[in-house]
Design an enzyme around this catalytic site. Structure first.
Site, PDB file in Angstrom:
ATOM      1  N   TYR A   1       7.645   3.509   8.254  1.00  6.14           N
ATOM      2  CA  TYR A   1       6.450   4.313   8.526  1.00  6.14           C
ATOM      3  C   TYR A   1       5.878   3.965   9.899  1.00  6.14           C
ATOM      4  CZ  TYR A   1       1.541   5.608   8.555  1.00  6.14           C
ATOM      5  OH  TYR A   1       0.317   6.091   8.938  1.00  6.14           O
TER       6      TYR A   1
ATOM      7  N   THR B   1      -1.262   4.667  14.069  1.00  9.61           N
ATOM      8  CA  THR B   1      -1.697   3.698  13.063  1.00  9.61           C
ATOM      9  C   THR B   1      -1.583   2.270  13.576  1.00  9.61           C
ATOM     10  OG1 THR B   1      -1.015   2.708  10.949  1.00  9.61           O
ATOM     11  CG2 THR B   1       0.657   3.912  12.112  1.00  9.61           C
TER      12      THR B   1
HETATM   13  N1  UFG Z   1      -4.275  -4.071  -2.262  1.00 12.06           N
HETATM   14  C1  UFG Z   1      -4.336  -4.804  -3.429  1.00 12.06           C
HETATM   15  N2  UFG Z   1      -4.129  -4.138  -4.587  1.00 12.06           N
HETATM   16  C2  UFG Z   1      -3.868  -2.800  -4.659  1.00 12.06           C
HETATM   17  C3  UFG Z   1      -3.807  -2.068  -3.452  1.00 12.06           C
HETATM   18  C4  UFG Z   1      -4.017  -2.736  -2.268  1.00 12.06           C
HETATM   19  O1  UFG Z   1      -4.565  -6.014  -3.417  1.00 12.06           O
HETATM   20  O2  UFG Z   1      -3.671  -2.281  -5.765  1.00 12.06           O
HETATM   21  C5  UFG Z   1      -4.520  -4.762  -0.988  1.00 12.06           C
HETATM   22  C6  UFG Z   1      -3.376  -4.654  -0.001  1.00 12.06           C
HETATM   23  O3  UFG Z   1      -2.480  -5.717  -0.197  1.00 12.06           O
HETATM   24  C7  UFG Z   1      -4.109  -4.716   1.337  1.00 12.06           C
HETATM   25  C8  UFG Z   1      -5.468  -4.106   1.037  1.00 12.06           C
HETATM   26  O4  UFG Z   1      -5.615  -4.137  -0.373  1.00 12.06           O
HETATM   27  O5  UFG Z   1      -4.304  -6.048   1.706  1.00 12.06           O
HETATM   28  C9  UFG Z   1      -5.578  -2.672   1.502  1.00 12.06           C
HETATM   29  O6  UFG Z   1      -4.464  -1.962   0.980  1.00 12.06           O
HETATM   30  P1  UFG Z   1      -4.310  -0.385   1.068  1.00 12.06           P
HETATM   31  O7  UFG Z   1      -3.060  -0.035   0.324  1.00 12.06           O
HETATM   32  O8  UFG Z   1      -5.586   0.271   0.689  1.00 12.06           O
HETATM   33  O9  UFG Z   1      -4.117  -0.139   2.624  1.00 12.06           O
HETATM   34  P2  UFG Z   1      -3.009  -0.763   3.584  1.00 12.06           P
HETATM   35  O10 UFG Z   1      -3.728  -1.777   4.420  1.00 12.06           O
HETATM   36  O11 UFG Z   1      -1.813  -1.221   2.910  1.00 12.06           O
HETATM   37  O12 UFG Z   1      -2.544   0.552   4.329  1.00 12.06           O
HETATM   38  C10 UFG Z   1      -3.281   1.159   5.318  1.00 12.06           C
HETATM   39  C11 UFG Z   1      -2.916   2.635   5.427  1.00 12.06           C
HETATM   40  C12 UFG Z   1      -1.504   2.802   5.907  1.00 12.06           C
HETATM   41  C13 UFG Z   1      -1.291   2.032   7.156  1.00 12.06           C
HETATM   42  C14 UFG Z   1      -1.629   0.596   6.911  1.00 12.06           C
HETATM   43  C15 UFG Z   1      -1.445  -0.238   8.139  1.00 12.06           C
HETATM   44  O13 UFG Z   1      -3.095   3.240   4.185  1.00 12.06           O
HETATM   45  O14 UFG Z   1      -1.262   4.165   6.158  1.00 12.06           O
HETATM   46  O15 UFG Z   1      -2.996   0.507   6.507  1.00 12.06           O
HETATM   47  O16 UFG Z   1      -1.075  -1.514   7.755  1.00 12.06           O
HETATM   48  F1  UFG Z   1      -0.013   2.096   7.563  1.00 12.06           F
END
Ligand code: UFG
Length: 326
Positions: free
Chosen positions: A144, A120
């Site tokens: 993680y 990741t």
């Molecule tokens: N976000 C919001 N509101 C929400 C959910 C997410 O604003 O309700 C934002 C987050 O802050 C982020 C973006 O949307 O900026 C994407 O968030 P996600 O939760 O969809 O994905 P992440 O980037 O947090 O996580 C993904 C993978 C993880 C991995 C990570 C690496 O799901 O497994 O990228 O940083 F580890």
């Protein structure tokens, strides 16, 4: 890969695993799926042979390897909730690290020497430069990401000592769904932006929380690099071919190389769903880097990988088709 080869997919009842299982099966390869169904869905195993079981049990793993002649392993099985990993690190180190050691031990016992590993972009931590290339320092900021980095390091050591060949694929943000609607994104609990936005479009949630509007980005919200899950699946198959052909290890990013802010994602989702999405600014989520965008030039060069879904709109359309199905 030879059409008689059996490919073992751990975590094949999950999001990326089920899409990869479909792509492999469509290419005529035999797949053996193992999944403990903690987060996976038996409904997602529509191809290959399914065996329920847990990688915490070496005898279970042995029984699978004894029953099928396994050519190579694609290892998806892991926990992947970043926030939860901060509060329950033991759960992450046990499942993601110790259980991977069990798998590698049995692979050695049975002389299986090729593994494609789900890593990741979270292994990089806070980016020092964008787009992130594979030589960027790896300083993960949550358990993680650390657990995935530990496995990358284990694979490197096992390669040096035992001749294991590994492809560690560092995904950016997996998104979208099988264009035929046969599998898709289904997490319980759901924490990912795009499916949560769809829940608002479908009236299942009142609003989407925007985690931070004061970041140092053009519109103040976080920027991510979204990559279609079928494109990820394709890259796994190309990585298997690469290990077979080149017999050397591979480490590469898998992303589109384009960043989209949270507000841009919501805008595109509004266009695709033709629904107004209510939002509320709730402040930053712990551990969210402002910008995560990867360079996938290495994967394109070494694997001849060309993502089919370059635009976020096309990615979101496939996701909406799945999410809004009756
Ligand atoms: N976000 C919001 N509101 C929400 C959910 C997410 O604003 O309700 C934002 C987050 O802050 C982020 C973006 O949307 O900026 C994407 O968030 P996600 O939760 O969809 O994905 P992440 O980037 O947090 O996580 C993904 C993978 C993880 C991995 C990570 C690496 O799901 O497994 O990228 O940083 F580890």
């Amino acid at each position: 890969m030879d059409l008689n080869d059996n490919i073992l997919i751990t975590g094949g009842a999950g999001y990326i695993g089920s899409h990869t299982n479909k792509e492999l099966s469509q290419k005529g390869l035999n797949t053996i799926i193992i999944d403990n169904l903690v987060y996976g869905h038996p409904e997602f195993v529509k191809w290959g042979k399914f065996i329920e079981g847990d990688l915490n049990d070496p005898d279970f793993i042995r029984s699978v390897f004894a029953s099928f002649s396994i050519k190579a392993v694609i290892h998806f099985a892991a926990f992947a909730y970043v926030g939860e990993s901060v509060h329950e690190p033991e759960k992450y180190y046990s499942n993601n690290v110790i259980n991977t050691l069990n798998l590698l031990q049995v692979m050695r016992e049975f002389g299986v020497s090729q593994i494609v590993f789900s890593s990741t972009c979270a292994t990089y931590g806070l980016p020092k430069a964008t787009p992130i290339t594979e030589d960027h320092p790896q300083q993960p900021i949550n358990p993680y990401g650390k657990s995935k980095l530990m496995v990358e390091q284990v694979l490197e050591d096992y390669s040096n000592a035992y001749g294991l060949k590994h492809a560690s694929l560092r995904y950016f943000n997996a998104a979208g769904a099988d264009p035929d609607g046969e599998t898709g994104e289904w997490h319980e609990p759901e924490t990912h932006l795009i499916p949560l936005v769809f829940d608002v479009a479908l009236g299942k949630r009142k609003q989407i929380e925007i985690f931070g509007t004061d970041y140092d980005t053009p519109d103040g919200t976080c920027i991510r690099d979204y990559i279609h899950v079928t494109d990820l699946a394709d890259a796994h198959i190309l990585a298997l071919d690469y290990l077979e052909r080149e017999n050397i290890n591979l480490i590469c990013n898998l992303g589109n190389g384009n960043g989209y802010s949270v507000k841009e994602v919501i805008n595109i989702a509004e266009q695709v769903t033709k629904k107004k999405i209510q939002t509320i600014d709730t402040g930053p989520r712990m551990g969210d880097p402002p910008i995560l965008v990867g360079s996938a030039e290495k994967a394109k060069r070494l694997l001849s990988w060309e993502p089919r879904y370059a635009s976020l709109e096309a990615i979101i359309e496939t996701a909406w088709k799945w999410h809004s199905r009756k």
